[in-house]
Enzyme design. Structure first.
Site, PDB file in Angstrom:
ATOM      1  N   ASP A   1     -75.552 -59.071  74.687  1.00 59.66           N
ATOM      2  CA  ASP A   1     -76.965 -58.790  74.787  1.00 59.66           C
ATOM      3  C   ASP A   1     -77.269 -57.482  74.095  1.00 59.66           C
ATOM      4  OD1 ASP A   1     -77.055 -56.192  77.032  1.00 59.66           O
ATOM      5  OD2 ASP A   1     -75.373 -57.082  76.730  1.00 59.66           O
TER       6      ASP A   1
ATOM      7  N   ASP B   1     -69.618 -61.034  76.747  1.00 58.07           N
ATOM      8  CA  ASP B   1     -69.887 -59.950  77.238  1.00 58.07           C
ATOM      9  C   ASP B   1     -70.027 -59.889  78.754  1.00 58.07           C
ATOM     10  OD1 ASP B   1     -70.641 -57.071  77.146  1.00 58.07           O
ATOM     11  OD2 ASP B   1     -72.635 -57.807  77.169  1.00 58.07           O
TER      12      ASP B   1
END
Length: 228
Positions: A171, A12
């Site tokens: 995250d 990500d």
């Protein structure tokens, strides 16, 4: 083949590789202020961490009763964000180290993000991470954003990797859910500390509850080597 066998790693971007959330917050705060919402706070912003900009502004329109169209809001937020992203995005030092370590080992790498292709390109070139991260998928290019698995499955397809051989670094809870739905293992580095107990993170192979403060390239690499 790398020292990690057939493993591929998909990152990500926002909040994982780079600390871009302050820029997203500031861009959002400015746009909402222009549309009559003067008191958008950081804790308000945290509710939207991990979902795409399109989904964020769609929710804003409904929640704040905004008169502007979703497309107008999206264009305004992306424009503001890009101005900030080009000049002031910081890569997390240990994440940069991790990327460089994996690249040196010849591990196939990709980025899969809810941001627009333009924003991803601006950040990767601005931080120099584009030297190692050439395969990039934006949620704009697939049917559904996270928590659907589409961006991660498309990244695996472009890498020529089986989903079961891919490890996602994330995250946010929607991203961890997307990795699980894609049949991929996950290294979870929660951006919002209070979300470390979110059920989406429970399935992560490696959960670093302390977020970036706890993450090190060596810890992540050693875990990959043990579990390949």
């Amino acid at each position: 083949m790398s020292g990690l066998g057939s493993t591929s790693v998909i990152f990500d971007l926002d909040g994982t590789l780079v600390d871009s959330e302050p820029n997203y917050y500031e861009a959002g705060r400015q746009v909402l202020a222009e549309h009559g919402v003067p008191d958008f706070t950081w804790s308000d912003h945290e509710r939207y961490v991990g979902i795409s900009t399109l989904e964020t502004v769609t929710l804003w329109k409904r929640e704040y009763g905004l008169r502007a169209s979703v497309n107008e809001l999206l264009a305004a937020k992306n424009r503001r964000y890009l101005e900030l992203a080009r000049s002031s995005t910081r890569a997390y030092p240990e994440m940069r180290k991790f990327v460089e370590l994996l690249a040196t080992e010849g591990v196939p790498l990709a980025v899969a993000s809810g941001s627009s292709p333009t924003a991803i390109e601006a950040i990767l070139s601005g931080t120099g991470l584009d030297a190692h991260l050439h395969t990039v998928v934006s949620a704009d290019e697939v049917e559904h954003g996270k928590p659907a698995p589409d961006v991660f499955l498309e990244a695996a397809r472009r890498l020529g990797a089986a989903p079961a051989d891919c490890v996602v670094v994330e995250d946010a809870a929607p991203g961890a859910a997307a990795a699980h739905a894609a049949g991929m293992r996950c290294i979870a580095v929660p951006y919002v500390a209070g979300q470390a107990d979110a059920p989406e993170f429970a399935a992560a192979g490696l959960l670093l509850r302390g977020g970036q403060e706890e993450f090190t390239a060596r810890t992540a690499y050693d875990w990959l080597r043990r579990t390949r």
